[in-house]
Design an enzyme around this catalytic site. Structure first.
Site, short mmCIF file in Angstrom:
data_model
loop_
_atom_site.label_atom_id
_atom_site.label_comp_id
_atom_site.label_asym_id
_atom_site.label_seq_id
_atom_site.Cartn_x
_atom_site.Cartn_y
_atom_site.Cartn_z
N ARG A 83 0.88 -0.99 -0.29
CA ARG A 83 0.10 -0.01 0.38
C ARG A 83 0.79 1.19 -0.27
O ARG A 83 0.67 2.57 -0.44
CB ARG A 83 -1.02 -0.34 1.34
CG ARG A 83 -2.19 0.44 0.91
CD ARG A 83 -2.92 0.45 1.88
NE ARG A 83 -3.58 -0.76 2.03
CZ ARG A 83 -5.09 -1.04 1.60
NH1 ARG A 83 -5.56 0.06 0.60
NH2 ARG A 83 -5.21 -1.75 1.46
N HIS A 119 -18.86 10.72 0.13
CA HIS A 119 -19.26 8.89 0.62
C HIS A 119 -20.98 8.84 0.37
O HIS A 119 -21.36 9.88 0.86
CB HIS A 119 -18.99 9.05 1.77
CG HIS A 119 -19.48 7.29 2.31
ND1 HIS A 119 -19.07 6.48 1.92
CD2 HIS A 119 -19.91 6.77 3.47
CE1 HIS A 119 -19.28 5.26 2.77
NE2 HIS A 119 -20.15 5.60 3.49
N LEU A 121 -6.13 4.78 2.09
CA LEU A 121 -4.63 5.64 1.25
C LEU A 121 -3.92 5.47 2.93
O LEU A 121 -5.00 5.83 3.89
CB LEU A 121 -5.30 7.45 1.42
CG LEU A 121 -6.21 7.39 0.56
CD1 LEU A 121 -6.96 8.33 0.34
CD2 LEU A 121 -5.46 6.88 -1.19
N ASN A 136 -13.49 13.57 -0.01
CA ASN A 136 -14.00 12.77 -0.24
C ASN A 136 -16.07 12.72 -0.26
O ASN A 136 -16.06 13.77 0.53
CB ASN A 136 -13.63 11.66 0.53
CG ASN A 136 -14.33 10.58 0.06
OD1 ASN A 136 -14.37 9.71 -1.10
ND2 ASN A 136 -14.20 9.46 1.05
N GLU A 175 -25.56 13.42 -5.95
CA GLU A 175 -23.88 13.37 -4.95
C GLU A 175 -24.05 14.60 -6.14
O GLU A 175 -22.67 15.54 -6.39
CB GLU A 175 -23.28 12.28 -5.92
CG GLU A 175 -24.03 11.31 -4.58
CD GLU A 175 -22.58 10.11 -4.40
OE1 GLU A 175 -21.78 10.38 -4.87
OE2 GLU A 175 -23.72 9.16 -4.59
C1 GAR Z 1 -20.75 7.49 -6.15
O1 GAR Z 1 -21.69 6.98 -5.43
C2 GAR Z 1 -19.59 7.89 -4.82
O2 GAR Z 1 -20.35 8.74 -3.67
C3 GAR Z 1 -19.51 6.46 -4.44
O3 GAR Z 1 -18.61 5.54 -5.05
C4 GAR Z 1 -19.48 6.15 -6.41
C5 GAR Z 1 -18.75 6.73 -7.23
O4 GAR Z 1 -19.64 7.15 -8.70
N1 GAR Z 1 -18.19 6.49 -2.90
C6 GAR Z 1 -17.46 6.25 -2.61
O5 GAR Z 1 -18.39 4.82 -2.23
C7 GAR Z 1 -16.48 5.97 -1.15
N2 GAR Z 1 -16.37 4.92 -0.48
P1 GAR Z 1 -18.90 7.93 -9.57
O6 GAR Z 1 -18.04 7.15 -10.17
O7 GAR Z 1 -19.87 7.42 -11.15
O8 GAR Z 1 -18.31 9.39 -9.18
#
Ligand code: GAR
Length: 202
Positions: free
Chosen positions: A69, A113, A97, A111, A178
């Protein structure tokens, strides 16, 4: 110049929402800010094609090529630092990370989530919200700390969980939020940065 670097692992729809907002809301003229690069740990991430279609430079740092990592994070940081970023945006970047990486970008690493943190950090957030009988779900934009899916909350949006919702139904409803929330949170960060600079300058 405030360079923004976006990290993805998958479809990159949040990345594209930010790139579109940067153009539409004229971040270059208003904040001297640009999305300069999109990096992926997965060579096949669909978001790479999307980024290229928007004219954004792309780089792949394939995590499977690294023994640890720490080695991956060092290579990733080197690829990021080429762009001297003011802000590093994790947009569906599905890697844990190392503390060293998080410390390197302290205060400029954010980030998104897909849950109302601190509820449901980790994976399968939508199914877990449905299983728990939640009537409300949502999304959080937060500063990244060493603890997974934790850190100071910058923005949240809630959506209803409707009777009979599948995880897919809920994911679709949350994702629409989002795409609105993440660009708005980045823009607010840029506005605050600009104000800080004004204060420092004055
Ligand atoms: C999104 O729903 C984001 O919130 C999630 O992955 C998806 C990515 O979609 N992230 C996580 O779960 C992080 N812990 P995208 O590639 O279409 O933006």
């Amino acid at each position: 110049m405030k360079n923004i670097v976006i990290l993805i692992s998958g479809s990159g729809s949040n990345m594209a929402a930010i790139v579109r907002a940067a153009k539409r809301e004229r971040w270059a003229a208003r904040f001297d800010a640009r999305v300069v690069a999109v990096l992926s740990n997965k060579p096949a991430a669909a978001g790479l094609t999307l980024a290229a279609a928007h004219g954004v430079a792309t780089t792949v740092v394939d995590h499977t090529a690294f023994a640890s990592r720490e080695a991956f994070d060092a290579a990733l940081a080197a690829a990021i630092d080429v762009h001297a970023p003011a802000l590093v945006v994790l947009a569906g970047f599905m890697r844990i990370l190392t503390p060293g990486f998080v410390a390197r970008y302290a205060g400029r690493l954010i980030n998104i989530h897909p849950s109302l943190l601190p509820a449901f950090p980790g994976l399968h957030t939508h199914q877990r919200a449905i299983d728990a009988g939640c009537q409300v779900a949502g999304v959080t934009v937060h500063q990244v700390t060493t603890e997974l899916d934790h850190g100071p909350i910058l923005a949240q949006a809630a959506v209803p969980v409707l009777p009979g919702d599948t995880a897919k139904d809920l994911a679709r409803r949350v994702l629409a939020q989002e795409h609105r929330l993440y660009p708005a949170a980045v823009e607010r960060w840029l506005r605050t940065e600009n104000a800080d600079e004004g204060l420092r300058g004055g």
